[in-house]
Enzyme design. Structure first.
Site, PDB file in Angstrom:
ATOM      1  N   ASP A  56       0.426   4.005   2.587  1.00 60.77           N
ATOM      2  CA  ASP A  56       0.781   3.481   4.407  1.00 60.77           C
ATOM      3  C   ASP A  56       2.220   3.534   3.702  1.00 60.77           C
ATOM      4  O   ASP A  56       2.564   3.595   5.381  1.00 60.77           O
ATOM      5  CB  ASP A  56       0.356   1.906   4.705  1.00 60.77           C
ATOM      6  N   ASP A  84       1.072  -1.432   0.572  1.00 64.14           N
ATOM      7  CA  ASP A  84      -0.075   0.249   0.021  1.00 64.14           C
ATOM      8  C   ASP A  84       0.721   1.262   0.381  1.00 64.14           C
ATOM      9  O   ASP A  84       1.340   1.784   0.849  1.00 64.14           O
ATOM     10  CB  ASP A  84      -1.099   0.045   1.122  1.00 64.14           C
TER      11      ASP A  84
HETATM   12  N1  URA Z   1      -3.058   1.012  -4.229  1.00 57.27           N
HETATM   13  C1  URA Z   1      -1.686   0.819  -3.740  1.00 57.27           C
HETATM   14  O1  URA Z   1      -1.126   1.696  -2.689  1.00 57.27           O
HETATM   15  N2  URA Z   1      -1.074  -0.281  -3.060  1.00 57.27           N
HETATM   16  C2  URA Z   1      -1.587  -1.587  -4.316  1.00 57.27           C
HETATM   17  O2  URA Z   1      -0.979  -2.443  -4.572  1.00 57.27           O
HETATM   18  C3  URA Z   1      -2.716  -1.278  -5.038  1.00 57.27           C
HETATM   19  C4  URA Z   1      -2.998  -0.373  -4.962  1.00 57.27           C
END
Ligand code: URA
Length: 212
Positions: free
Chosen positions: A206, A203
């Site tokens: 994150d 992510d």
């Molecule tokens: N958004 C993200 O931050 N990571 C992904 O793998 C897909 C969407």
């Protein structure tokens, strides 16, 4: 839609460190800026310039400067913010607009929840920053929003893309009479059943800002 994968050993090197689960947030943020600068170099290849007369210490010369209206950089909140500094280092005189997009979990449609953009984008070259082109829904909605405001040339800069996202974005832009280019460091293998890019980097929001 044109997809440009920047094939350069430095891009691959930085992307590999970015992907690694061992990379901490401060390093991830720094590498994101560096990677965006390299991607932005390619993404701005067709930025509009106008001739300008200058005087060197030796003689008069003709050079170029960014043409008016200035390019507009549009990070998509939240993770796109992590790409802004790198982009502005390359285009310090660009203007910056902000776009917050949210996905309705029932209809799965993306829509705008926040925007700070000039009312009229006519004739503007827009550079949209969104690190992960995963399903493509958010980016398609963001680009449509900019085109409705008058943008006539759009380049999206994404750290990573999934083949599914590229295909959905292309379908989502069908009928738009505006050139759209996606510049990315890599098109990965696939999306998993949770919508993450595989192998991806996790992510992006994150990893840039922590889990909130
Ligand atoms: N958004 C993200 O931050 N990571 C992904 O793998 C897909 C969407």
């Amino acid at each position: 839609m044109r997809t440009h994968v920047v094939d350069h050993p430095l891009v691959s090197h930085k992307l590999t460190t970015l992907r690694s689960v061992e990379t901490d947030s401060p390093t991830f943020r720094m590498l994101t800026q560096e990677l965006v600068m390299l991607l932005a170099y390619e993404a701005t290849r067709e930025v509009r310039v106008a001739p300008v007369q200058i005087q060197t210490p030796v003689s008069p010369a003709t050079g170029v400067k960014l043409a008016a209206p200035k390019p507009l950089v549009v990070p998509i909140l939240r993770a796109g913010l992590g790409m802004l500094d790198g982009m502005m280092r390359l285009l310090p005189t660009a203007e910056v607009g902000f776009l917050g997009m949210i996905r309705n979990e029932e209809t799965l449609e993306a829509s705008t929840y926040a925007e700070r953009l000039p009312d009229d984008l006519a004739g503007r070259q827009c550079y949209v920053l969104d690190p992960m082109l995963a399903t493509g829904g958010t980016l398609a909605a963001a680009i449509r929003f900019l085109v409705e405001r008058g943008a006539n040339d759009i380049t999206a800069i994404c750290l990573l893309a999934a083949p599914e996202g590229c295909a959905r974005l292309e379908a989502g832009l069908a009928g738009l009479d505006v050139p759209v280019t996606v510049v990315t460091a890599a098109v990965d293998e696939k999306l998993n059943d949770r919508g993450y890019i595989v192998p991806g980097l996790g992510d992006a929001g994150d990893r840039l800002y922590g889990v909130v």
